[in-house]
Enzyme design. Structure first.
Site, PDB file in Angstrom:
ATOM      1  N   ASP A  34      -2.257 -18.394   2.088  1.00 47.30           N
ATOM      2  CA  ASP A  34      -3.204 -19.227   1.317  1.00 47.30           C
ATOM      3  C   ASP A  34      -3.812 -20.305   2.212  1.00 47.30           C
ATOM      4  OD1 ASP A  34      -0.624 -20.279   1.433  1.00 47.30           O
ATOM      5  OD2 ASP A  34      -0.635 -21.104  -0.591  1.00 47.30           O
ATOM      6  N   ASP A  48     -11.943  -9.633   4.549  1.00 49.45           N
ATOM      7  CA  ASP A  48     -13.221  -9.797   3.828  1.00 49.45           C
ATOM      8  C   ASP A  48     -13.736 -11.216   4.046  1.00 49.45           C
ATOM      9  OD1 ASP A  48     -13.293  -7.199   2.881  1.00 49.45           O
ATOM     10  OD2 ASP A  48     -13.776  -7.788   0.825  1.00 49.45           O
ATOM     11  N   ASP A 102      -6.006  -7.265   4.123  1.00 48.48           N
ATOM     12  CA  ASP A 102      -7.170  -6.752   3.397  1.00 48.48           C
ATOM     13  C   ASP A 102      -8.012  -7.914   2.904  1.00 48.48           C
ATOM     14  OD1 ASP A 102      -8.828  -4.897   1.993  1.00 48.48           O
ATOM     15  OD2 ASP A 102      -7.790  -5.477   0.156  1.00 48.48           O
ATOM     16  N   TYR A 137       0.803  -1.224   0.000  1.00 45.88           N
ATOM     17  CA  TYR A 137       0.000   0.000   0.000  1.00 45.88           C
ATOM     18  C   TYR A 137       0.841   1.283   0.000  1.00 45.88           C
ATOM     19  CZ  TYR A 137      -4.476  -2.383   0.700  1.00 45.88           C
ATOM     20  OH  TYR A 137      -5.597  -3.145   0.529  1.00 45.88           O
ATOM     21  N   LYS A 183       3.821 -15.301   3.955  1.00 44.13           N
ATOM     22  CA  LYS A 183       4.068 -16.193   2.813  1.00 44.13           C
ATOM     23  C   LYS A 183       5.571 -16.372   2.707  1.00 44.13           C
ATOM     24  CE  LYS A 183       2.681 -18.357  -1.009  1.00 44.13           C
ATOM     25  NZ  LYS A 183       1.845 -19.568  -1.044  1.00 44.13           N
TER      26      LYS A 183
HETATM   27  C1  IPM Z   1     -10.557  -1.812   3.278  1.00 45.97           C
HETATM   28  C2  IPM Z   1     -10.746  -1.391   1.860  1.00 45.97           C
HETATM   29  C3  IPM Z   1      -9.614  -0.440   1.494  1.00 45.97           C
HETATM   30  C4  IPM Z   1      -8.298  -1.187   1.630  1.00 45.97           C
HETATM   31  C5  IPM Z   1      -9.751   0.174   0.083  1.00 45.97           C
HETATM   32  C6  IPM Z   1     -11.090   0.837  -0.099  1.00 45.97           C
HETATM   33  C7  IPM Z   1      -8.633   1.133  -0.215  1.00 45.97           C
HETATM   34  O1  IPM Z   1     -10.812  -2.480   1.015  1.00 45.97           O
HETATM   35  O2  IPM Z   1     -10.610  -0.961   4.177  1.00 45.97           O
HETATM   36  O3  IPM Z   1     -10.379  -3.019   3.521  1.00 45.97           O
HETATM   37  O4  IPM Z   1      -7.861  -1.851   0.696  1.00 45.97           O
HETATM   38  O5  IPM Z   1      -7.728  -1.120   2.718  1.00 45.97           O
HETATM   39 MN    MN Z   2     -10.759  -4.377   2.042  1.00 48.71          MN
END
Ligand code: IPM
Ligand code: MN
Length: 359
Positions: free
Chosen positions: A228, A256, A252, A140, A195
């Site tokens: 992974d 999710d 990140d 990032y 990794k």
């Molecule tokens: C998150 C989002 C952000 C990230 C994006 C929107 C830049 O996906 O907060 O997880 O990748 O950190």
């Molecule tokens: Mn995210």
């Protein structure tokens, strides 16, 4: 009761459904404040897509200086359908994380009773861990570039950047969190996710730093997983995890995955934390343009972000009240998805505020 405590909170409602969920979040904070003798002053900032479309400005440097004066920022959502993807994310969300050095992204993954979980035969006793995502480094940082652009020999690089102190401060936070959780009766186990078999430089740096720091925490059980494999085990055996510490991009992705096993974006929240500076708390679901203005979006994620903010400010009892009320709401809502809750956005906020006061 002692004198009431006062908090100045910066609020960025942002885009789409952001303002709607933040409104409910504020309602809940005020209710928790009433119960626990806290008062809040909310100072609003209008950064987001609308302002960008109007003025061409994402987040001026003067705003950073203004926001730096607060200990906490409460953020709704950033992202607008009429703005090219990346501009607002990079120009506002990532800019804030970097400028305020919010080097931890804390993402609890907890399945509340009554919430539908996509994992077969897994329940609330199996899904209760926290991801400590490194938040200002790695892929990032924007190190890299493009040369020979447009030619068949175009080259693009994006470098995973870490230095030892970035890794150490993140690991320290994760070990301390595992220690605190152990004191609270949780397993107190820390899993490094990386990794190392491919990232022979960056992975090695993290691994060595982790092993060295582990010596200072003999009571914390430590483990290592490749990213992974961690994705696979999080689905198959989520109960193996208590605290996970992960570099930025892997974090990140796996958060999710974490969000969906705790019931989805309707409830997933996170904190961008600078332990000594300005931290920022947000629902992690985004601006959900198609649900905007319909009073159907689930405000639980924003409410959870508010709970994390109180916890961070040291208001543990008030945070616990919110947690109990969220747990109660989870047994009432038909679904956590927008439009399917069986309640409107404002009704969910009211239910939680009511439960905090009278529950
Ligand atoms: C998150 C989002 C952000 C990230 C994006 C929107 C830049 O996906 O907060 O997880 O990748 O950190
Ligand atoms: Mn995210």
């Amino acid at each position: 009761m002692n004198g009431s405590k006062h908090y100045n909170i910066a609020v960025i409602p942002g885009d789409g459904t952001g303002p709607e969920v933040i409104e409910e979040g504020k309602k809940v904070l005020i209710a928790a404040g009433k119960k626990h003798n806290l008062s809040f002053e909310f100072t609003e900032f209008d950064f987001g897509g609308e302002r960008y479309l109007r003025t061409g400005e994402t987040l001026p440097d003067s705003a950073i200086e203004e926001l730096r004066k607060f200990k906490a920022i409460y953020l709704g959502a950033i992202g607008h359908p009429d703005v090219q993807p990346g501009i607002l994310e990079v120009g506002i969300l990532l800019k804030l994380r970097f400028a305020l050095d919010q080097y931890i992204n804390l993402r609890p993954v907890k399945l509340y009773p009554g919430v539908d979980c996509p994992l077969k035969n897994k329940g609330p006793e199996d899904i209760d861990f926290v991801v400590v995502r490194e938040n200002t480094g790695g892929l990032y940082t924007g190190h890299g570039g493009i040369t020979r652009k447009g030619s068949p020999y175009e080259v693009a690089t994006q470098v995973m950047v870490y230095d030892r102190q970035m890794v150490d401060r993140c690991l320290k936070y994760a070990f301390e969190l595992a220690k605190t959780r152990k004191e609270e009766g949780k397993p107190g186990k820390l899993t490094l996710v990386n990794k190392t078999n491919v990232l022979i430089y960056v992975g090695d740096l993290w691994y060595r730093a982790f092993m060295e720091m582990a010596c200072d925490y003999p009571d914390i059980e430590t483990d290592y997983n490749h990213i992974d494999a961690a994705c696979m085990w999080t689905v198959k055996n989520p109960e193996w995890y208590d605290v996970m510490v992960v570099p930025n991009m892997f974090g990140d992705i796996i958060t999710d995955l974490g969000a969906i096993i705790q019931g989805g974006m309707g409830i997933a929240a996170g904190g961008n934390i600078n332990p000594g500076g300005t931290s920022m708390f947000e629902p992690i679901g985004g601006s959900a343009p198609k649900y905007t203005g319909k009073n159907v979006i689930n405000p639980l994620a924003a409410i959870e972000a508010g709970r994390m903010m109180l916890n961070h400010l040291g208001e543990k009892e008030a945070a616990k009240s919110i947690e109990k009320a969220v747990a109660y709401a989870c047994t009432k809502l038909k679904s956590l998805s927008a439009g399917k809750m069986g309640y409107t956005t404002t009704e969910v906020g009211d239910m939680i505020a009511e439960h905090i006061i009278n529950g």
